[in-house]
Design a protein around this motif. Sequence first.
Motif, short mmCIF file in Angstrom:
data_model
loop_
_atom_site.label_atom_id
_atom_site.label_comp_id
_atom_site.label_asym_id
_atom_site.label_seq_id
_atom_site.Cartn_x
_atom_site.Cartn_y
_atom_site.Cartn_z
N GLY A 57 0.83 -1.20 0.00
CA GLY A 57 0.00 0.00 0.00
C GLY A 57 0.86 1.25 0.00
O GLY A 57 1.88 1.31 0.69
N TYR A 58 0.45 2.22 -0.79
CA TYR A 58 1.13 3.52 -0.83
C TYR A 58 0.27 4.51 -0.07
O TYR A 58 -0.90 4.73 -0.41
N LEU A 59 0.84 5.12 0.97
CA LEU A 59 0.10 6.03 1.83
C LEU A 59 0.13 7.47 1.30
O LEU A 59 -0.65 8.30 1.75
N SER A 60 1.01 7.74 0.35
CA SER A 60 1.09 9.06 -0.28
C SER A 60 1.76 8.88 -1.64
O SER A 60 2.07 7.76 -2.05
N ASP A 61 2.03 10.00 -2.30
CA ASP A 61 2.72 9.94 -3.59
C ASP A 61 4.20 9.64 -3.44
O ASP A 61 4.89 9.36 -4.41
N ASN A 62 4.70 9.71 -2.23
CA ASN A 62 6.11 9.44 -1.94
C ASN A 62 6.34 7.93 -1.95
O ASN A 62 5.74 7.20 -1.15
N ASP A 63 7.21 7.45 -2.82
CA ASP A 63 7.46 6.01 -2.93
C ASP A 63 8.04 5.39 -1.66
O ASP A 63 8.03 4.18 -1.49
N ASP A 64 8.57 6.23 -0.76
CA ASP A 64 9.11 5.71 0.50
C ASP A 64 8.02 5.53 1.55
O ASP A 64 8.26 4.94 2.60
N ASP A 65 6.83 6.05 1.28
CA ASP A 65 5.73 6.01 2.24
C ASP A 65 4.82 4.82 1.93
O ASP A 65 3.68 4.98 1.50
N THR A 66 5.37 3.61 2.13
CA THR A 66 4.64 2.39 1.77
C THR A 66 4.48 1.49 2.99
O THR A 66 5.16 1.65 4.00
N ILE A 67 3.56 0.55 2.85
CA ILE A 67 3.34 -0.44 3.89
C ILE A 67 3.12 -1.80 3.23
O ILE A 67 2.33 -1.92 2.30
N LYS A 68 3.89 -2.79 3.66
CA LYS A 68 3.65 -4.15 3.19
C LYS A 68 2.36 -4.61 3.85
O LYS A 68 2.18 -4.43 5.05
N LEU A 69 1.48 -5.20 3.06
CA LEU A 69 0.18 -5.60 3.59
C LEU A 69 0.03 -7.11 3.74
O LEU A 69 -0.20 -7.60 4.83
N ASP A 118 -8.77 -6.27 2.59
CA ASP A 118 -9.59 -5.78 3.71
C ASP A 118 -9.08 -6.28 5.04
O ASP A 118 -9.04 -5.53 6.02
N THR A 119 -8.67 -7.53 5.09
CA THR A 119 -8.16 -8.09 6.34
C THR A 119 -6.88 -7.38 6.76
O THR A 119 -6.74 -6.96 7.92
N ALA A 120 -5.95 -7.23 5.84
CA ALA A 120 -4.69 -6.56 6.16
C ALA A 120 -4.91 -5.09 6.53
O ALA A 120 -4.33 -4.60 7.51
N CYS A 121 -5.75 -4.39 5.79
CA CYS A 121 -6.00 -2.98 6.08
C CYS A 121 -6.75 -2.79 7.39
O CYS A 121 -6.53 -1.80 8.09
N THR A 122 -7.61 -3.73 7.75
CA THR A 122 -8.28 -3.65 9.04
C THR A 122 -7.25 -3.72 10.16
O THR A 122 -7.34 -3.00 11.15
N LEU A 123 -6.26 -4.54 9.97
CA LEU A 123 -5.20 -4.67 10.97
C LEU A 123 -4.31 -3.43 11.01
O LEU A 123 -4.01 -2.91 12.08
N PRO A 131 -8.96 3.61 15.49
CA PRO A 131 -9.12 3.08 16.85
C PRO A 131 -10.59 3.07 17.25
O PRO A 131 -11.32 4.01 16.96
N GLY A 132 -11.00 1.98 17.85
CA GLY A 132 -12.39 1.86 18.31
C GLY A 132 -13.36 1.39 17.26
O GLY A 132 -14.54 1.22 17.52
N GLY A 133 -12.90 1.17 16.03
CA GLY A 133 -13.79 0.73 14.98
C GLY A 133 -13.12 -0.32 14.12
O GLY A 133 -11.90 -0.38 14.04
#
Length: 111
Positions: free
Chosen positions: A41-53, A96-101, A106-108
Amino acid sequence: MPSRRLKDLIEGAVDDHACQRWPALEEVTISWRGSYGYLTGYLSDNDDDTIKLCRIQYLGDPDDWAFAIWQANSGSYADAVLLDGQTTGHPSQALDTACTLYLAEPGGLTP
């Protein structure tokens, strides 16, 4: 191993699903190695701002893929169950499972 056409279809479906369901993600990409797809997942346009899902594994059915979640603490993937309790499903369910994690408010359960 999934065909190039199936890979393209899955990439489009997962990215479209992410745009509709997970606004924190700018984009989701899948890198392929054999029958495995690795979702990032890319959290912004910055290629360094990623998350393995997660990792998906083609099992021969376009709608039924194995699923493993990325575990940052161990730097590896671990087999996991989807939100519906199943061990296999569509790659959008894996997202969806990975993103939920990783991205749920918080709280939802989901944003």
